[in-house]
Write a protein that holds these residues in place. Structure first.
Motif, PDB file in Angstrom:
ATOM      1  N   SER A 274      -0.636  -1.602 -18.124  1.00 43.92           N
ATOM      2  CA  SER A 274       0.790  -1.322 -18.337  1.00 43.92           C
ATOM      3  C   SER A 274       1.559  -1.360 -17.018  1.00 43.92           C
ATOM      4  CB  SER A 274       0.961   0.049 -19.001  1.00 43.92           C
ATOM      5  OG  SER A 274       0.494   0.024 -20.322  1.00 43.92           O
ATOM      6  N   LYS A 275       0.974  -0.798 -15.979  1.00 47.34           N
ATOM      7  CA  LYS A 275       1.643  -0.817 -14.673  1.00 47.34           C
ATOM      8  C   LYS A 275       1.763  -2.240 -14.143  1.00 47.34           C
ATOM      9  CE  LYS A 275       1.582   1.223 -10.048  1.00 47.34           C
ATOM     10  NZ  LYS A 275       0.905   2.166  -9.124  1.00 47.34           N
ATOM     11  N   LEU A 276       0.721  -3.051 -14.372  1.00 48.46           N
ATOM     12  CA  LEU A 276       0.758  -4.438 -13.916  1.00 48.46           C
ATOM     13  C   LEU A 276       1.868  -5.213 -14.617  1.00 48.46           C
ATOM     14  CD1 LEU A 276      -0.582  -6.619 -12.176  1.00 48.46           C
ATOM     15  CD2 LEU A 276      -2.162  -7.059 -14.072  1.00 48.46           C
ATOM     16  N   ILE A 277       2.094  -4.943 -15.888  1.00 59.44           N
ATOM     17  CA  ILE A 277       3.176  -5.583 -16.636  1.00 59.44           C
ATOM     18  C   ILE A 277       4.521  -5.230 -16.012  1.00 59.44           C
ATOM     19  CG2 ILE A 277       4.392  -5.586 -18.858  1.00 59.44           C
ATOM     20  CD1 ILE A 277       1.564  -5.103 -20.131  1.00 59.44           C
ATOM     21  N   GLN A 278       4.701  -3.975 -15.677  1.00 57.22           N
ATOM     22  CA  GLN A 278       5.949  -3.533 -15.062  1.00 57.22           C
ATOM     23  C   GLN A 278       6.167  -4.197 -13.699  1.00 57.22           C
ATOM     24  OE1 GLN A 278       5.775   0.743 -14.927  1.00 57.22           O
ATOM     25  NE2 GLN A 278       5.531   0.948 -17.134  1.00 57.22           N
ATOM     26  N   VAL A 279       5.114  -4.255 -12.904  1.00 57.02           N
ATOM     27  CA  VAL A 279       5.214  -4.839 -11.565  1.00 57.02           C
ATOM     28  C   VAL A 279       5.550  -6.323 -11.644  1.00 57.02           C
ATOM     29  CG1 VAL A 279       3.917  -5.429  -9.479  1.00 57.02           C
ATOM     30  CG2 VAL A 279       3.702  -3.137 -10.472  1.00 57.02           C
ATOM     31  N   LYS A 280       4.843  -7.051 -12.516  1.00 58.42           N
ATOM     32  CA  LYS A 280       5.082  -8.490 -12.638  1.00 58.42           C
ATOM     33  C   LYS A 280       6.518  -8.767 -13.059  1.00 58.42           C
ATOM     34  CE  LYS A 280       0.422 -10.244 -13.646  1.00 58.42           C
ATOM     35  NZ  LYS A 280       0.386 -11.146 -12.490  1.00 58.42           N
ATOM     36  N   SER A 281       6.996  -8.058 -14.069  1.00 56.72           N
ATOM     37  CA  SER A 281       8.351  -8.315 -14.553  1.00 56.72           C
ATOM     38  C   SER A 281       9.383  -8.038 -13.459  1.00 56.72           C
ATOM     39  CB  SER A 281       8.641  -7.471 -15.798  1.00 56.72           C
ATOM     40  OG  SER A 281       8.508  -6.088 -15.519  1.00 56.72           O
ATOM     41  N   TRP A 282       9.183  -6.975 -12.689  1.00 48.04           N
ATOM     42  CA  TRP A 282      10.108  -6.677 -11.581  1.00 48.04           C
ATOM     43  C   TRP A 282      10.071  -7.774 -10.526  1.00 48.04           C
ATOM     44  CZ3 TRP A 282       8.720  -5.198  -6.402  1.00 48.04           C
ATOM     45  CH2 TRP A 282       9.812  -4.842  -5.599  1.00 48.04           C
TER      46      TRP A 282
END
Length: 310
Positions: A274-282
């Motif tokens: 979930s954190k990786l998804i947030q980081v990538k989108s940012w």
């Protein structure tokens, strides 16, 4: 130029290069090679048509290099090194099926290379059939703030051209007795709809994503419909492109996780994913949207507020 070792090429060169050479031949060769770089050889791509006269492995018909060069291990294991494109498969009920034959069973990284190869072949087949740019889902893909390879991946996903286990089995690359279950949950066959919409692991990631955005939603089983419904109502085109970047970061991360589970035996860690998804989108939005100056902390705390000001 493209078959320098063939008999016909050797005959032409022998006739034209003797005693100073033909001016006509010299003009052709000098035009094709500039400053040591053969722009003709590197830029030309063969028109395959039915594939009778195109070697599957050794000619550059799928991209700018031969499949032999791109997948040397698979080429070495192939029992069909001299086959044409046409002879590498067959038509059945109006559907083309690739029929690979190997000297032994593929294992480990070789299976990953085969999946990459199948992805390229599916992408090429979809290009020949024509995409659906008139469809709003397909037309929207190219506006999204995501890397080009991710947008191409989503294009293949919406066409159901990804090498999921179900697709591989339908193309006879997995046997009827081979395991076609979802690698993430082991509860159902791995179709695109299951992997990206219905899998319990993926649904938990979607739930976490919606909670992060401060929203609730019913998840559509159709990947295409979910893609279209994901942006908030009333968003501008620029805001929609930003929200679709978040959608793409999730499906891309799920696919990468799936591959790690299949080929590296990795464990599913929902919190880190979930954190990786947030980081990538940012990272994607920050890189693609002019004037986007929000920090990672601001994005992580309230992505919807950041989107509001795009």
């Amino acid at each position: 130029m493209t078959e320098p070792d063939s008999l016909w090429c050797k005959v032409v060169k022998a006739r034209c290069e003797t005693r100073g050479g033909s001016s006509w031949w010299n003009d052709i060769t000098s035009a094709c090679v500039l400053e040591g770089w053969n722009w003709f050889e590197n830029g030309a791509q063969k028109l395959v048509r039915e594939g009778n006269d195109t070697a599957f492995w050794t000619e550059s018909w799928l991209g700018n290099e031969s499949l032999q060069s791109r997948f040397p291990r698979l080429y070495n294991l192939s029992k069909q090194k001299r086959y044409s494109v046409k002879n590498m498969g067959m038509w059945s009920n109006g559907v083309w099926h690739w029929d690979f034959k190997w000297r032994r069973s593929l294992r480990g990284r070789e299976e990953a290379w085969l999946e990459e190869l199948m992805g390229m072949l599916m992408f090429e087949n979809a290009n020949e059939e024509g995409d659906s740019d008139s469809d709003p889902a397909f037309a929207s893909i190219w506006t999204v703030c995501a890397p080009s390879n991710v947008r191409a991946f989503v294009w293949r996903l919406l066409l159901d051209r990804l090498p999921t286990r179900d697709n591989l089995r339908r193309r006879h690359l997995l046997g009827e007795d081979d395991d076609a279950r979802c690698p993430l949950c082991q509860q159902a066959d791995e179709t695109s709809e299951h992997l990206f919409s219905l899998c319990p692991v993926t649904t938990r990631l979607w739930s976490a994503c919606y909670a992060w955005r401060g929203m609730q939603s019913v998840l559509s089983a159709s990947v295409r419909e979910h893609f279209l419904q994901f942006p908030m109502i009333g968003r501008s085109k620029k805001q929609q492109a930003g929200e679709w970047a978040l959608w793409m970061s999730l499906v891309w991360t799920v696919w990468m996780l799936r591959n790690k589970v299949v080929f590296q035996g990795a464990n599913v860690e929902l919190e880190n994913t979930s954190k990786l998804i947030q980081v990538k989108s940012w990272q994607w939005v920050k890189a693609k949207v002019d004037g986007f100056s929000y920090s990672w902390f601001e994005w992580r705390s309230n992505p919807s507020a950041c989107m509001d000001l795009l």
